[in-house]
Scaffold this active site. Structure first.
Site, PDB file in Angstrom:
ATOM      1  N   VAL A   1      -2.313  -5.116  -1.902  1.00 58.67           N
ATOM      2  CA  VAL A   1      -1.890  -5.734  -0.650  1.00 58.67           C
ATOM      3  C   VAL A   1      -0.838  -4.883   0.049  1.00 58.67           C
ATOM      4  O   VAL A   1      -0.878  -4.687   1.274  1.00 58.67           O
ATOM      5  CB  VAL A   1      -1.351  -7.156  -0.920  1.00 58.67           C
ATOM      6  CG1 VAL A   1      -0.754  -7.751   0.359  1.00 58.67           C
ATOM      7  CG2 VAL A   1      -2.449  -8.042  -1.460  1.00 58.67           C
ATOM      8  N   CYS A   2       0.121  -4.348  -0.714  1.00 63.22           N
ATOM      9  CA  CYS A   2       1.192  -3.563  -0.090  1.00 63.22           C
ATOM     10  C   CYS A   2       0.638  -2.305   0.561  1.00 63.22           C
ATOM     11  O   CYS A   2       1.118  -1.865   1.617  1.00 63.22           O
ATOM     12  CB  CYS A   2       2.266  -3.220  -1.108  1.00 63.22           C
ATOM     13  SG  CYS A   2       1.681  -2.233  -2.505  1.00 63.22           S
ATOM     14  N   THR A   3      -0.388  -1.701  -0.050  1.00 63.26           N
ATOM     15  CA  THR A   3      -1.006  -0.507   0.532  1.00 63.26           C
ATOM     16  C   THR A   3      -1.663  -0.834   1.854  1.00 63.26           C
ATOM     17  O   THR A   3      -1.490  -0.133   2.857  1.00 63.26           O
ATOM     18  CB  THR A   3      -2.034   0.089  -0.446  1.00 63.26           C
ATOM     19  OG1 THR A   3      -1.381   0.469  -1.656  1.00 63.26           O
ATOM     20  CG2 THR A   3      -2.728   1.293   0.168  1.00 63.26           C
TER      21      THR A   3
ATOM     22  N   HIS B   1       1.246  -1.987   4.515  1.00 63.51           N
ATOM     23  CA  HIS B   1       2.348  -1.115   4.919  1.00 63.51           C
ATOM     24  C   HIS B   1       2.082   0.377   4.728  1.00 63.51           C
ATOM     25  O   HIS B   1       2.667   1.186   5.447  1.00 63.51           O
ATOM     26  CB  HIS B   1       3.615  -1.472   4.143  1.00 63.51           C
ATOM     27  CG  HIS B   1       4.013  -2.902   4.279  1.00 63.51           C
ATOM     28  ND1 HIS B   1       4.383  -3.453   5.472  1.00 63.51           N
ATOM     29  CD2 HIS B   1       4.087  -3.894   3.356  1.00 63.51           C
ATOM     30  CE1 HIS B   1       4.683  -4.737   5.293  1.00 63.51           C
ATOM     31  NE2 HIS B   1       4.507  -5.024   4.016  1.00 63.51           N
TER      32      HIS B   1
END
Length: 961
Positions: free
Chosen positions: A549-551, A554
């Site tokens: 999810v972070c990839t 952001h």
């Protein structure tokens, strides 16, 4: 030009799957092509069917010969009512109904030189050698592409002559390589460093490339193609960049495909070579007959009188693909000759034609097949009971083949077709059994009806239930016990694995096929003879791929990351938010069931530019413009304020390095097409969600946006993150924020419920939104964007597909069916097949034997199981354990769904004795809290060894009820 921009020229919805394979320029050439096809037996029918489905401009049929019984075994446009009629006349009407955009004509006279000059391609099937020589010579003389295709029993051939200088515009199916640029140095030569090191190894010395999106060294953008030289360290030399501007950031390098020219020889020369073989003498005085494989020659000769549907399907598919290569200049043409045989379908140790009368004509639709395999085998075919899973493209071709060969067409035989999907317009370019009037109907039912029209004797039953864990009460023990075999035509590896597991469980043969563009495979799995089904590791992994999810949120670094982000945006803004508001409207509910990213999306809708529901189209445009600012300008600005481009971590490395690419905010510009498309699509989707009318007027929207000031950053919903790395930088979603959101939701709940939108790959605004959002996100991070066509394919999870590959793999499955139904065959008789029609690669090989597993003295394969009858009275657990130990000599423990029924070590004697005396079904009920399903014949128990820790997968224990 993008595909949708050509809607007036090309039916994009009809040919959508095909466009992903061939591309727009090739499809436009195909639509203008004129083809002459002479010979309408099995191979000719297959060639004609594939060309009409795929949209060739016009097809002229030539075959004055009358229809006879032997034609019906492979010619699916003919029936008993056509006996005596010209094959061309009898085939024309049904062919024309396949595609109204294709002109299907008949030529009844001789094939003359003047006639041939009207066509780009001429195809001869079922033709005599003298006719081939005559027509081939004329075609070569005038630059008309010429093909000869035919089958004789289990042997087939194909010859192509595309002239002495034929240029292939696009030799391969692979998309041009596109890679993101990390840096370009000034110098001679300039050195190009790619963002992803793996991308460098995909390029080769001499590859031509172009550049786009570069900031700073703008001289490279749109330049003439430059050759690459790959260095050992993975960097690329791109020529002299000394005089160019200093490189700043971003950009992409794109491979330029180069045309290739091929030369084909005169057909007369080939004939001369063939005739020279007649004078072949034995080596060193050895007679010619002693060099020949007499048995092989005899087998070919004796089986050559027949006509077989699977053979026609394979050769007809390859021939049709060569016609398309000739007119589209897409993919490398065959290097003139193809010979293919499936003599492995004949019994190895059996004398061919032991009883000649068994192979004599019966004046029936199966005469062409009886001539090869005999009437006894035909009778055996008719009594088979098969399950066909999937009635899509391959499923339609398989069912057509089953009808022609007579599988399940008599006695107690039958075919069950299982598919829960419905007919769509995009199916018609490759799913042979469907017509426009079938839109919206269940595929299984339509396919069953169409198959009965091909062969009225076929016993076919449609089922509209998907085959998975939820339908095991339908496809259970009783169902599979009545099935002789399974044919799978599925488009996901998850579904394939499940069906294969069912076949292993019930010990049923599995015939399996799949395609992707011009790639195809056909495999056969036989209990106790071959290995079981294993999905390709790379393909299965890509199907189940997910990104952190972070990839995605952001730190995107690939096109796939931006597409996933855009798809998530659609789901959150237009589906999840509407559902949340509707739920809040029905009852004041907590937001605790949502994760922070979901709450963020709801926040963007109700705490953004609009503080209440939109009332007009202008309100929807204002909201969409606010979303643009939030996602592509303000959100990036806020991110950079927390993590500046020059931020250094404690270890001394830059925060924005490696896979983390420093983004830059975009400035909204209504004159930019992608900017406008985002607002247009987002505003229309937002309007639909609120039950308001939308607009497609781009000119009016541009005028409105010029008058509309950009939203104030204070009106945009704040961004927050649950990612550990960013948590300290963003505001936590605490009680105050929750209170504000609930108050806003209460305002929004006044009015009718919202309409949650579900993403549809064939909805223009849905695809437009995702394509524009992903492209803008890519611009933020300097990632090469995907065009709309690629976006639709990836996000819509669309598998590129064409009719030719589908027909070829179905034919290969049909050849294996002959072996499965025939007398027991050794493993050496069976074949797995793989083909690549674009690059003329075809491989067939013998399947592996099932792997043997060993534990102590015990040996077994994936097909083995322990079978224990329940007995009368029913067994106790003690009796069952004793029986298992007697079978394998090992003391085991028994589990059901991973839960222990009994551990024979570590239990107190009292508890062990108590359970040992209980009935097995009582213990199962206690452990699972479930009673056996109606019709369930066995309980499947897992075994594990009680004395050692090693992980061993033992054969399952089938406890018969």
């Amino acid at each position: 030009m993008d595909v949708l921009e050509t809607s007036k020229l090309l039916d994009e919805e009809l040919y959508s799957r095909q466009l992903y394979v061939l591309g727009l320029p090739a499809m436009q050439r195909i639509q203008r092509a004129k083809v002459l096809l002479s010979g309408l037996q099995g191979v000719g029918a297959e060639v004609a069917k594939n060309l009409v489905l795929m949209g060739v401009g016009s097809l002229t049929l030539h075959d004055p010969h009358p229809t006879c019984w032997s034609d019906l075994s492979a010619q699916f446009f003919l029936s008993e009512q056509d006996l005596g009629r010209s094959r061309a006349e009898a085939s024309q009407e049904l062919l024309a109904k396949l595609n109204g955009a294709v002109q299907v004509c008949i030529h009844t006279g001789d094939i003359t030189e003047d006639l041939l000059l009207d066509f780009q391609v001429v195809v001869l099937t079922a033709s005599e050698l003298q006719e081939q020589l005559k027509v081939g010579t004329i075609c070569h003389k005038h630059g008309v592409c010429f093909l000869v295709a035919d089958t004789r029993g289990l042997v087939g051939q194909l010859f192509c002559d595309f002239g002495e200088d034929f240029t292939v515009q696009d030799p391969t199916e692979a998309e041009p390589l596109v890679a993101a640029i990390q840096h370009i140095s000034q110098g001679s030569p300039g050195i190009l460093t790619l963002r992803e090191e793996a991308d460098a190894h995909r390029f080769n010395n001499g590859d031509l490339v172009t550049f786009s999106g570069i900031e700073g060294m703008v001289e490279l953008n749109g330049c003439a193609p430059r050759p690459l030289h790959v260095q050992r360290d993975g960097t690329l030399e791109i020529g002299d960049t000394t005089t160019f501007s200093h490189y700043l950031r971003g950009g992409a390098v794109t491979e330029v495909k180069r045309p290739k020219t091929v030369s084909h020889v005169d057909a007369e020369m080939v004939v001369d070579l063939a005739q020279a073989l007649e004078s072949l003498k034995g080596t060193e005085g050895e007679p010619l007959e002693e060099q020949l494989d007499k048995a092989l020659v005899r087998r070919v000769a004796l089986s050559s009188a027949g006509g077989l549907s699977p053979m026609a399907a394979v050769l007809g598919a390859v021939a049709a693909q060569e016609v398309l290569k000739a007119v589209s200049k897409k993919f490398m043409p065959l290097d003139q000759w193809l010979y293919f045989d499936a003599l492995d379908c004949l019994p190895e140790d059996e004398e061919p034609f032991p009883n000649p009368e068994d192979y004599a004509p019966r004046d029936c639709r199966y005469d062409g097949q009886i001539a090869v395999f005999g009437a006894g085998f035909q009778e055996k075919l008719s009594h088979q009971r098969y399950l066909l899973v999937g009635a899509g493209a391959i499923g339609c071709e398989l069912l057509k083949g089953f009808a022609l060969v007579g599988l399940g067409a008599g006695g107690s035989g039958g075919v069950t077709v299982a598919d829960m999907d419905h007919v769509e317009r995009s199916n018609l370019s490759r799913q042979f059994l469907f017509r426009p009037q079938d839109f919206g109907r269940p595929k299984a039912e339509v396919a069953a009806e169409a198959a009965r029209r091909l062969n009225s004797d076929l016993q076919v039953t449609p089922l509209t239930y998907q085959l998975d864990l939820t339908t095991e009460h339908i496809y259970g023990d009783n169902f599979f016990s009545s099935v002789d075999g399974v044919a799978a035509a599925l488009d996901s590896f998850q579904a394939r694995r499940y069906v294969a597991a069912r076949c292993t469980h019930y010990l049923k043969p599995l015939l399996e096929a799949g395609t992707k563009g011009t790639l195809g495979s056909a495999c056969v799995f036989i209990p106790h003879v071959t290995e079981d089904y294993r999905a390709p590791a790379s393909a299965a992994a890509s199907e189940d791929a997910s990104y952190p999810v972070c990839t995605v949120r952001h730190f995107p670094s690939t096109t796939e990351h931006t597409l996933q982000w855009a798809r998530d945006e659609f789901e959150g803004l237009f589906h999840l938010s509407a559902e949340t508001i509707n739920c809040h409207q029905q009852a004041l509910t907590s937001l605790a069931h949502l994760d922070e990213s979901q709450v963020l999306t709801v926040q963007q809708v109700v705490l953004g530019v609009l503080r209440q529901r939109p009332q007009t189209w202008r309100d929807c445009v204002l909201w969409a413009l606010g979303q643009w600012q939030l996602c592509f300008h303000y959100g990036i600005t806020q991110l950079l304020s927390r993590f500046p481009p020059d931020k250094v971590l404690e270890n001394g490395t830059l925060f924005w390095s490696g896979p983390k690419q420093c983004p830059r905010p975009l400035e909204f510009d209504a004159s930019q097409d992608t900017h406008l498309l985002y607002v247009l699509a987002a505003a229309n989707l937002y309007a639909q969600m609120h039950g308001l009318p939308g607009s497609r007027d781009q000119t009016a929207l541009r005028r409105l946006l010029k008058l509309q000031p950009l939203p104030d950053p204070q009106d945009l919903a704040p961004i927050f993150s649950s990612d550990l790395e960013l948590a300290s930088a963003y505001a936590e979603f605490g009680p105050e924020q929750s209170k504000q959101l609930h108050e806003a939701l209460e305002i929004w709940t006044v009015g009718p419920p919202l309409e949650p939108l579900t993403f549809e790959k064939d909805n223009d605004f849905h695809v437009d939104f995702v394509a524009a959002a992903a492209s803008l996100r890519a611009q933020n991070y300097g990632i090469p964007p995907a065009d709309r066509t690629k976006t639709k394919r990836i996000v819509g999870q669309i598998t590129p597909a064409i009719a030719t590959t589908t027909a070829a793999v179905a034919g290969l499955v049909g050849l294996e069916l002959y072996k499965v139904v025939g007398s027991p065959r050794p493993r050496s008789a069976f074949r797995h097949s793989y083909l690549n029609l674009a690059e003329n690669y075809f491989s067939r090989w013998v399947p592996h034997a099932p792997a043997i597993q060993k534990f102590h003295h015990w040996k077994w394969t994936c097909w083995d199981r322990l079978e224990v009858p329940a007995g009368q009275p029913e067994r106790t657990l003690e009796s069952l354990l004793a029986h298992v130990q007697k079978l394998n000599g090992l003391r085991v423990r028994m589990l059901l769904h991973g839960k222990a029924l009994l551990y024979s070590a570590g239990w107190s004697p009292e508890k062990q004795d108590q359970h040992l005396s209980r009935r097995v079904t009582d213990l199962v009920l206690e452990v699972t809290r479930q009673v056996p399903k109606p019709g369930q014949r066995v309980l499947v128990l897992e075994l594990s060894y009680e004395g050692e820790k090693e992980d061993v997968t033992f054969p399952p224990l089938h406890y018969k009820l």
